[in-house]
Design a protein around this motif. Structure first.
Motif, PDB file in Angstrom:
ATOM      1  N   ARG A 270       0.830  -1.251  -0.050  1.00  0.00           N
ATOM      2  CA  ARG A 270      -0.066   0.093   0.032  1.00  0.00           C
ATOM      3  C   ARG A 270       0.841   1.246   0.056  1.00  0.00           C
ATOM      4  O   ARG A 270       0.316   2.370  -0.459  1.00  0.00           O
ATOM      5  CB  ARG A 270      -0.990  -0.023   1.264  1.00  0.00           C
ATOM      6  CG  ARG A 270      -2.049  -0.856   1.272  1.00  0.00           C
ATOM      7  CD  ARG A 270      -2.746  -0.790   2.516  1.00  0.00           C
ATOM      8  NE  ARG A 270      -3.743  -1.948   2.647  1.00  0.00           N
ATOM      9  CZ  ARG A 270      -5.090  -2.194   1.815  1.00  0.00           C
ATOM     10  NH1 ARG A 270      -5.472  -0.961   1.336  1.00  0.00           N
ATOM     11  NH2 ARG A 270      -5.990  -3.013   2.041  1.00  0.00           N
ATOM     12  N   GLU A 271       2.198   1.183   0.652  1.00  0.00           N
ATOM     13  CA  GLU A 271       2.999   2.269   0.556  1.00  0.00           C
ATOM     14  C   GLU A 271       3.358   2.857  -0.615  1.00  0.00           C
ATOM     15  O   GLU A 271       3.967   3.993  -0.996  1.00  0.00           O
ATOM     16  CB  GLU A 271       4.054   2.129   1.471  1.00  0.00           C
ATOM     17  CG  GLU A 271       5.090   1.269   1.302  1.00  0.00           C
ATOM     18  CD  GLU A 271       4.778  -0.427   1.343  1.00  0.00           C
ATOM     19  OE1 GLU A 271       5.199  -1.106   0.656  1.00  0.00           O
ATOM     20  OE2 GLU A 271       3.688  -0.591   1.803  1.00  0.00           O
ATOM     21  N   GLU A 276      -2.537   2.130  -5.653  1.00  0.00           N
ATOM     22  CA  GLU A 276      -3.945   2.581  -5.904  1.00  0.00           C
ATOM     23  C   GLU A 276      -4.315   2.349  -7.421  1.00  0.00           C
ATOM     24  O   GLU A 276      -5.416   2.140  -7.829  1.00  0.00           O
ATOM     25  CB  GLU A 276      -4.309   3.970  -5.395  1.00  0.00           C
ATOM     26  CG  GLU A 276      -4.533   3.923  -3.898  1.00  0.00           C
ATOM     27  CD  GLU A 276      -5.238   2.654  -3.261  1.00  0.00           C
ATOM     28  OE1 GLU A 276      -6.355   2.390  -3.845  1.00  0.00           O
ATOM     29  OE2 GLU A 276      -4.984   2.139  -2.277  1.00  0.00           O
ATOM     30  N   LEU A 383      -9.639   2.107   7.649  1.00  0.00           N
ATOM     31  CA  LEU A 383      -8.755   3.094   7.848  1.00  0.00           C
ATOM     32  C   LEU A 383      -7.857   3.102   9.296  1.00  0.00           C
ATOM     33  O   LEU A 383      -6.539   2.798   8.916  1.00  0.00           O
ATOM     34  CB  LEU A 383      -8.874   4.612   7.521  1.00  0.00           C
ATOM     35  CG  LEU A 383      -9.381   5.172   6.187  1.00  0.00           C
ATOM     36  CD1 LEU A 383      -9.699   6.265   6.306  1.00  0.00           C
ATOM     37  CD2 LEU A 383      -8.602   4.808   4.960  1.00  0.00           C
ATOM     38  N   HIS A 384      -8.539   2.608  10.242  1.00  0.00           N
ATOM     39  CA  HIS A 384      -7.950   2.742  11.390  1.00  0.00           C
ATOM     40  C   HIS A 384      -7.070   1.203  11.645  1.00  0.00           C
ATOM     41  O   HIS A 384      -6.252   1.301  12.024  1.00  0.00           O
ATOM     42  CB  HIS A 384      -8.999   2.738  12.475  1.00  0.00           C
ATOM     43  CG  HIS A 384      -8.478   2.597  13.875  1.00  0.00           C
ATOM     44  ND1 HIS A 384      -7.519   3.343  14.580  1.00  0.00           N
ATOM     45  CD2 HIS A 384      -8.707   1.365  15.063  1.00  0.00           C
ATOM     46  CE1 HIS A 384      -7.446   2.975  15.976  1.00  0.00           C
ATOM     47  NE2 HIS A 384      -7.594   1.929  16.075  1.00  0.00           N
ATOM     48  N   LEU A 386      -5.779  -0.344   9.255  1.00  0.00           N
ATOM     49  CA  LEU A 386      -4.856  -0.405   8.397  1.00  0.00           C
ATOM     50  C   LEU A 386      -3.659   0.681   8.733  1.00  0.00           C
ATOM     51  O   LEU A 386      -2.627   0.578   8.144  1.00  0.00           O
ATOM     52  CB  LEU A 386      -5.178  -0.106   7.080  1.00  0.00           C
ATOM     53  CG  LEU A 386      -6.057  -1.276   6.249  1.00  0.00           C
ATOM     54  CD1 LEU A 386      -6.543  -0.971   5.027  1.00  0.00           C
ATOM     55  CD2 LEU A 386      -5.521  -2.846   6.106  1.00  0.00           C
ATOM     56  N   LEU A 388      -4.092   3.897   8.235  1.00  0.00           N
ATOM     57  CA  LEU A 388      -3.841   4.730   7.016  1.00  0.00           C
ATOM     58  C   LEU A 388      -4.530   6.055   7.492  1.00  0.00           C
ATOM     59  O   LEU A 388      -5.582   6.181   8.126  1.00  0.00           O
ATOM     60  CB  LEU A 388      -4.703   4.120   5.868  1.00  0.00           C
ATOM     61  CG  LEU A 388      -4.004   2.740   5.191  1.00  0.00           C
ATOM     62  CD1 LEU A 388      -4.980   2.423   4.178  1.00  0.00           C
ATOM     63  CD2 LEU A 388      -2.722   3.290   4.626  1.00  0.00           C
ATOM     64  N   PRO A 389      -4.137   7.286   7.137  1.00  0.00           N
ATOM     65  CA  PRO A 389      -4.628   8.527   7.175  1.00  0.00           C
ATOM     66  C   PRO A 389      -6.077   8.876   6.315  1.00  0.00           C
ATOM     67  O   PRO A 389      -6.359   7.945   5.500  1.00  0.00           O
ATOM     68  CB  PRO A 389      -3.628   9.442   6.862  1.00  0.00           C
ATOM     69  CG  PRO A 389      -2.810   8.946   5.549  1.00  0.00           C
ATOM     70  CD  PRO A 389      -3.173   7.361   5.965  1.00  0.00           C
ATOM     71  N   THR A 391      -6.677  10.989   4.490  1.00  0.00           N
ATOM     72  CA  THR A 391      -6.236  11.434   3.265  1.00  0.00           C
ATOM     73  C   THR A 391      -6.239  10.327   2.109  1.00  0.00           C
ATOM     74  O   THR A 391      -6.165  10.399   0.837  1.00  0.00           O
ATOM     75  CB  THR A 391      -4.944  12.247   2.951  1.00  0.00           C
ATOM     76  OG1 THR A 391      -3.983  11.506   3.653  1.00  0.00           O
ATOM     77  CG2 THR A 391      -5.134  13.577   3.788  1.00  0.00           C
ATOM     78  N   HIS A 392      -6.168   9.033   2.668  1.00  0.00           N
ATOM     79  CA  HIS A 392      -5.940   7.913   1.721  1.00  0.00           C
ATOM     80  C   HIS A 392      -7.321   7.937   0.834  1.00  0.00           C
ATOM     81  O   HIS A 392      -7.192   7.500  -0.424  1.00  0.00           O
ATOM     82  CB  HIS A 392      -6.138   6.698   2.578  1.00  0.00           C
ATOM     83  CG  HIS A 392      -5.670   5.495   1.982  1.00  0.00           C
ATOM     84  ND1 HIS A 392      -4.663   5.025   1.095  1.00  0.00           N
ATOM     85  CD2 HIS A 392      -6.518   4.524   1.215  1.00  0.00           C
ATOM     86  CE1 HIS A 392      -4.658   3.992   0.598  1.00  0.00           C
ATOM     87  NE2 HIS A 392      -5.881   3.617   0.696  1.00  0.00           N
ATOM     88  N   ARG A 395      -6.565   9.808  -2.031  1.00  0.00           N
ATOM     89  CA  ARG A 395      -5.505   9.458  -2.966  1.00  0.00           C
ATOM     90  C   ARG A 395      -6.255   8.204  -3.684  1.00  0.00           C
ATOM     91  O   ARG A 395      -5.905   8.002  -5.068  1.00  0.00           O
ATOM     92  CB  ARG A 395      -4.517   8.704  -1.821  1.00  0.00           C
ATOM     93  CG  ARG A 395      -3.354   7.843  -2.636  1.00  0.00           C
ATOM     94  CD  ARG A 395      -2.546   7.077  -1.694  1.00  0.00           C
ATOM     95  NE  ARG A 395      -1.517   6.335  -2.445  1.00  0.00           N
ATOM     96  CZ  ARG A 395      -0.954   5.233  -1.870  1.00  0.00           C
ATOM     97  NH1 ARG A 395      -1.086   5.101  -0.641  1.00  0.00           N
ATOM     98  NH2 ARG A 395      -0.126   4.372  -2.297  1.00  0.00           N
ATOM     99  N   GLN A 396      -6.908   7.403  -3.343  1.00  0.00           N
ATOM    100  CA  GLN A 396      -7.679   6.419  -4.004  1.00  0.00           C
ATOM    101  C   GLN A 396      -8.642   7.034  -4.903  1.00  0.00           C
ATOM    102  O   GLN A 396      -8.553   6.662  -6.180  1.00  0.00           O
ATOM    103  CB  GLN A 396      -8.728   5.619  -3.235  1.00  0.00           C
ATOM    104  CG  GLN A 396      -8.048   4.646  -2.470  1.00  0.00           C
ATOM    105  CD  GLN A 396      -9.129   3.939  -1.381  1.00  0.00           C
ATOM    106  OE1 GLN A 396      -9.838   4.374  -0.605  1.00  0.00           O
ATOM    107  NE2 GLN A 396      -9.144   2.479  -1.788  1.00  0.00           N
TER     108      GLN A 396
END
Length: 434
Positions: A270-271, A276, A383-384, A386, A388-389, A391-392, A395-396
């Motif tokens: 994911r990083e 995505e 998100l929590h 994973l 992830l912020p 803002t993900h 990004r998607q």
């Protein structure tokens, strides 16, 4: 009333700008965080407690499954019958479950009865007792359900795919039978409860029509629960081995009418900035009903009722996973057609119309996430878990909207066409193939 020309299709307009709403974030006295999302007009709410520890992090998966299933079976102050009666009488619904690296308790409630059912949840999180007389039938019920589930060929395929992909000693490779559930001691269940639910401080997500009274009640009640970090189990990530060559395993299932096929293609995590965008390529491959795999293998060849491709971003190792079930005779043909579609996506120009159709489906599904308070909360919980912020989400969305046909070819050539395939089959493989 103005006339409508029904012979002319209405104009199609794309989605405007949208984003995932930001919840209010409240630090509770016990160290937990409460996320509040006040949306909607219907006086209902949903509370989710989320622990970032799950099946891959515990010594015994059956013990954790029983701990989640039986958490409502009695506390120090309430019997199983009292808990059930309180929830049912007040129109509440409760579910407990566990993923590989997260465990959840979810309560749906009417606003008007929230004050009646929330103390029951606090009791369950503070002092569930797991009495032997109620664990016994829970154990038998869970074992019976597992025995039925394990008969399915797709589950059998998973049982050989997971060790192949993650490694035979990985926690994600564990497979258990009904006998394993029946062999779990009562104390193991209580230890799983103590190590996951009492020993880790959860995050709470409260969504719906959240009035001041509902919010204050949640803050007071949930903030008053004591957790015991000294007893905790922690998230454990065991990286998958580096796969430089492909492999295939076959599990013979005598008498099976179908063969389950699961293919994993190790890929970026994911990083990675391409992750995505790769999701869009996988969507074209097998992420919706009109995808290439569905069109070829289901619609044209008739080999299967359905075939899917998805991008799995597990922290142990990400993979593009393709799965289906087919008549035993067509297993090799299906694998051959999957290979053709993987390579075709890398070399043939992608029509703009095809990409736009897939793009619209993906963007529509993301817009659907923002449609209800509960769907938003589901995304926030994901998100929590994973890490992830917020803002993900953007990004998607940006990746889905901006990826080009040329990029699809590049992504497929880089990550799909010549990457090792790890394939598991489970079925009656002695039957002659067509």
């Amino acid at each position: 009333m103005s006339g409508i020309d029904r012979a002319e299709a209405p104009e199609i307009a794309g989605f405007g700008e949208f984003d995932i709403p930001r919840p209010a974030e409240i630090a509770l006295p016990n160290g937990a965080t409460l996320y509040l999302l006040d949306r909607g007009d219907i006086p209902v709410c949903r509370l989710t407690a989320c622990w970032t520890v799950g099946r891959a992090d515990v010594p015994s998966v059956p013990a954790l499954v029983l701990a989640t299933n039986a958490m409502r079976c009695g506390t120090a102050t309430r019997s199983e019958a009292e808990i059930a009666e309180t929830l049912e009488y007040n129109g509440a619904w409760l579910r407990c479950n566990a993923d590989p690296h997260a465990s959840f308790l979810t309560l749906h409630s009417l606003n008007k009865t929230f004050e009646k059912v929330l103390p029951v949840i606090a009791d369950m999180l503070s002092e569930a007792t797991y009495p032997a007389e109620v664990l016994r039938p829970q154990r038998e019920k869970t074992a019976a359900q597992l025995e039925i589930k394990n008969r399915r060929v797709n589950v059998k395929a998973d049982s050989v795919y997971n060790p192949l992909f993650y490694g035979p000693d990985s926690p994600l490779a564990r497979h258990y039978e009904a006998a394993d559930v029946l062999g779990v001691a009562d104390e193991e269940v209580r230890n799983a409860y103590a190590g996951v639910f009492r020993g880790n401080t959860p995050a709470f997500f409260l969504a719906g029509k959240i009035t001041d009274d509902i919010a204050n009640l949640a803050i007071e009640t949930l903030g008053g629960i004591s957790f015991i970090p000294a007893e905790n189990l922690v998230r454990t990530i065991v990286p998958a081995p580096l796969h430089t060559v492909g492999a295939e395993v076959r599990l013979q299932v005598d008498g099976s009418m179908q063969t389950a096929i699961k293919t994993g293609i190790p890929t970026i995590g994911r990083e990675h900035p391409d992750f995505e965008r790769l999701r869009m390529a996988v969507m074209l491959l097998g992420g919706y009903f009109g995808s290439r795999l569905m069109t070829n293998i289901r619609e044209e060849k008739g080999y299967t009722y359905g075939i899917t491709a998805s991008l799995n971003g597990a922290p142990e190792g990400a993979a593009v996973e393709i799965a289906c079930q087919t008549d035993n005779r067509f297993a090799s043909a299906v694998i051959s057609e999957i290979e053709k579609e993987l390579r075709r996506l890398a070399v043939e120009p992608v029509p703009n119309e095809e990409l736009d159709s897939a793009r619209n489906i993906l963007v529509s599904s993301m817009a659907g996430v923002t449609d209800t308070p509960f769907s938003i909360a589901d995304y926030l919980v994901t998100l929590h878990t994973l890490g992830l912020p917020l803002t993900h989400f953007r990004r998607q969305l940006d990746a889905a909207r901006s990826v080009t046909p040329e990029e699809i070819n590049r992504l497929a050539a880089t990550y799909l066409a010549d990457t090792p395939r790890l394939t598991a089959l489970a079925g009656d493989l002695k039957q002659p193939e067509k």
